[in-house]
Design a protein around this motif. Structure first.
Motif, mmCIF file in Angstrom:
data_model
loop_
_atom_site.group_PDB
_atom_site.id
_atom_site.type_symbol
_atom_site.label_atom_id
_atom_site.label_comp_id
_atom_site.label_asym_id
_atom_site.label_seq_id
_atom_site.Cartn_x
_atom_site.Cartn_y
_atom_site.Cartn_z
ATOM 1 N N SER A 93 0.832 -1.203 0.000
ATOM 2 C CA SER A 93 0.000 0.000 0.000
ATOM 3 C C SER A 93 0.865 1.250 0.000
ATOM 4 O O SER A 93 1.979 1.267 0.526
ATOM 5 C CB SER A 93 -0.919 0.001 1.218
ATOM 6 O OG SER A 93 -0.158 -0.075 2.407
ATOM 7 N N SER A 96 0.453 7.343 0.831
ATOM 8 C CA SER A 96 -0.777 8.100 1.009
ATOM 9 C C SER A 96 -1.814 7.296 1.780
ATOM 10 O O SER A 96 -2.457 7.812 2.692
ATOM 11 C CB SER A 96 -1.344 8.519 -0.353
ATOM 12 O OG SER A 96 -0.568 9.533 -0.945
ATOM 13 N N GLU A 97 -1.969 6.023 1.413
ATOM 14 C CA GLU A 97 -2.951 5.213 2.127
ATOM 15 C C GLU A 97 -2.532 5.002 3.576
ATOM 16 O O GLU A 97 -3.375 5.003 4.488
ATOM 17 C CB GLU A 97 -3.158 3.867 1.435
ATOM 18 C CG GLU A 97 -4.208 3.028 2.132
ATOM 19 C CD GLU A 97 -4.783 1.908 1.283
ATOM 20 O OE1 GLU A 97 -5.607 1.145 1.811
ATOM 21 O OE2 GLU A 97 -4.423 1.818 0.086
ATOM 22 N N SER A 101 -4.765 6.299 6.619
ATOM 23 C CA SER A 101 -5.225 5.353 7.641
ATOM 24 C C SER A 101 -4.903 5.864 9.045
ATOM 25 O O SER A 101 -5.687 5.643 9.989
ATOM 26 C CB SER A 101 -4.586 3.977 7.425
ATOM 27 O OG SER A 101 -3.243 3.934 7.862
ATOM 28 N N ASP A 131 -3.185 14.122 -0.459
ATOM 29 C CA ASP A 131 -4.218 13.152 -0.088
ATOM 30 C C ASP A 131 -4.559 13.257 1.394
ATOM 31 O O ASP A 131 -5.720 13.077 1.784
ATOM 32 C CB ASP A 131 -3.759 11.732 -0.427
ATOM 33 C CG ASP A 131 -3.754 11.462 -1.925
ATOM 34 O OD1 ASP A 131 -4.616 12.021 -2.630
ATOM 35 O OD2 ASP A 131 -2.892 10.703 -2.385
ATOM 36 N N LYS A 320 -2.386 -5.172 -0.101
ATOM 37 C CA LYS A 320 -3.294 -4.076 0.223
ATOM 38 C C LYS A 320 -3.566 -3.962 1.722
ATOM 39 O O LYS A 320 -4.114 -2.970 2.191
ATOM 40 C CB LYS A 320 -4.596 -4.243 -0.559
ATOM 41 C CG LYS A 320 -4.374 -4.098 -2.062
ATOM 42 C CD LYS A 320 -5.552 -4.590 -2.854
ATOM 43 C CE LYS A 320 -5.309 -4.396 -4.356
ATOM 44 N NZ LYS A 320 -4.125 -5.116 -4.869
ATOM 45 N N LYS A 341 -7.664 -2.392 5.127
ATOM 46 C CA LYS A 341 -7.312 -1.401 4.113
ATOM 47 C C LYS A 341 -8.210 -0.189 4.294
ATOM 48 O O LYS A 341 -9.327 -0.302 4.807
ATOM 49 C CB LYS A 341 -7.412 -1.958 2.701
ATOM 50 C CG LYS A 341 -8.791 -2.372 2.243
ATOM 51 C CD LYS A 341 -8.733 -2.892 0.801
ATOM 52 C CE LYS A 341 -10.112 -3.304 0.309
ATOM 53 N NZ LYS A 341 -10.059 -3.808 -1.091
ATOM 54 N N SER A 342 -7.715 0.957 3.913
ATOM 55 C CA SER A 342 -8.451 2.197 4.105
ATOM 56 C C SER A 342 -9.466 2.386 2.983
ATOM 57 O O SER A 342 -9.091 2.557 1.827
ATOM 58 C CB SER A 342 -7.483 3.387 4.129
ATOM 59 O OG SER A 342 -8.198 4.602 4.007
ATOM 60 N N PHE A 345 -9.309 6.088 1.582
ATOM 61 C CA PHE A 345 -8.266 6.452 0.628
ATOM 62 C C PHE A 345 -8.781 6.401 -0.810
ATOM 63 O O PHE A 345 -8.461 7.253 -1.627
ATOM 64 C CB PHE A 345 -7.041 5.552 0.776
ATOM 65 C CG PHE A 345 -5.991 5.819 -0.264
ATOM 66 C CD1 PHE A 345 -5.337 7.041 -0.308
ATOM 67 C CD2 PHE A 345 -5.681 4.880 -1.226
ATOM 68 C CE1 PHE A 345 -4.396 7.319 -1.281
ATOM 69 C CE2 PHE A 345 -4.739 5.147 -2.204
ATOM 70 C CZ PHE A 345 -4.088 6.371 -2.230
ATOM 71 N N ARG A 346 -9.603 5.428 -1.130
ATOM 72 C CA ARG A 346 -10.115 5.290 -2.497
ATOM 73 C C ARG A 346 -11.084 6.403 -2.863
ATOM 74 O O ARG A 346 -11.333 6.654 -4.036
ATOM 75 C CB ARG A 346 -10.753 3.914 -2.662
ATOM 76 C CG ARG A 346 -9.685 2.834 -2.822
ATOM 77 C CD ARG A 346 -10.057 1.515 -2.207
ATOM 78 N NE ARG A 346 -8.884 0.643 -2.194
ATOM 79 C CZ ARG A 346 -7.948 0.673 -1.238
ATOM 80 N NH1 ARG A 346 -8.027 1.504 -0.228
ATOM 81 N NH2 ARG A 346 -6.903 -0.132 -1.313
#
Length: 352
Positions: A93, A96-97, A101, A131, A320, A341-342, A345-346
């Motif tokens: 990941s 940014s993610e 998170s 982000d 991920k 997973k966040s 973020f998406r």
């Protein structure tokens, strides 16, 4: 290098001898460019492994032009974004993610929290800032300050007193362990540990931070996709120690998350070459196609990450899964979450 030698000796790609040539580019973009051109143009390498964020961003047009699958130890999401992101892959990941998170973690604690971002003065450090700002807005958090701190910032007194005066409660770091350790030791001296919660993305934490910061690392919260060296029951970490011992690496090297990170990138490369070899010739295009088979029942789990490596044509982020880990009183990191997973973020950074 070590994983490649291990894989070659173990015959992980039957009928092939793996020749992994490693050069220190000294974090100089022009050196990385020359190395790439030599490996791919002169030696015919079917795949490239790189490290520097700035160099990767500069190389993207050349990577696209030569159609060379490239696996990077820099986890900047911009590496795989358009334009020219088709042949670049992230093992885990993105920064940014990871940072988003951590902001989600803060939001669950206190949506009125005041936050500072401390980032490395480089493309690597600045990678997640935009982000993070978008995520903070969605979460209702306030990012009060963004400061750049590098290895030469040996006294962070003024920075920390500024944070204290501004009522900063959380400091999220996107950096390497050295600058973060300096900040933590200064915070300890100023009596700010416990008043400010320090946190960080992948390259900030782990055994490297413990070694540099000592007891000042206590309670630091870290987001990463990798297992740790002391998770002794994990088969991948058993293999890390075995390979490290085989090639005479020091305990500090073996325990470093950098070592596991390098092995993961190499393991992905070797597995892609193996799958390509089963179909016929090993070329840049067959290796690229092989990477795109890492999904469904054919996802790849080298044992180094908390979730398997999955790639598709439209998703070039490998592992991920993330975990939050926190340093105990001795500075050793322990997981405080299951892999996740966040989802946010998406929303702040849709696939590009």
């Amino acid at each position: 290098e070590d994983y490649c030698k291990y894989a070659s000796a173990a015959g992980l790609v039957p009928g092939y001898k793996l020749n992994c040539i490693a050069r220190d580019d000294q974090y100089i973009n022009a050196n990385t460019q020359r190395n790439f051109e030599d490996y791919v143009g002169n030696m015919g390498a079917p795949l490239f492994l790189g490290y520097s964020t700035g160099a990767t961003l500069q190389l993207k047009p050349t990577i696209q032009e030569t159609k060379t699958p490239s696996i990077m130890g820099t986890f900047h999401i911009g590496n795989i974004d358009s334009p020219n992101g088709q042949y670049v892959f992230l093992p885990i990941s993105s920064y940014s993610e990871q940072v988003v998170s951590l902001l989600e973690y803060i939001a669950k604690k206190d949506r009125k929290a005041k936050i500072a971002l401390v980032v490395n003065p480089s493309p690597f450090g600045r990678a997640p800032v935009d982000d993070a700002r978008k995520a903070a807005t969605r979460l209702g958090l306030t990012i009060v300050d963004v400061q750049e701190v590098g290895a030469n910032n040996l006294d962070n007194t003024a920075l920390l007193k500024r944070f204290e005066a501004a009522g900063i409660q959380y400091v999220v770091n996107q950096n390497t362990a050295g600058p973060v350790a300096n900040i933590l030791k200064d915070a300890q001296r100023l009596g700010l540990l416990g008043k400010i919660q320090f946190m960080g993305a992948h390259y900030t934490g782990g055994e490297d931070l413990t070694r540099l910061a000592g007891a000042a690392a206590k309670d630091f919260i870290w987001a990463t996709s990798y297992y740790l060296s002391d998770e002794a029951t994990q088969p991948g970490m058993i293999l890390v120690k075995k390979i490290g011992a085989q090639f005479g690496r020091s305990p500090a090297t073996i325990q470093s998350v950098h070592y596991t990170s390098g092995m993961t990138a190499s393991a992905i490369a070797v597995e892609a070459i193996r799958r390509a070899s089963l179909k016929g010739a090993v070329t840049n295009l067959t290796v690229y196609d092989a990477l795109l088979t890492f999904n469904g029942s054919k996802s790849f789990d080298p044992g180094f990450t908390v979730s398997p490596i999955i790639f598709t044509k439209t998703d070039h982020v490998g592992a991920k899964g993330l975990r939050y880990l926190q340093a105990d009183a001795t500075g050793n990191f322990k997981a405080i979450s299951s892999p996740f997973k966040s989802n946010l973020f998406r929303l702040v950074h849709p696939p590009q």
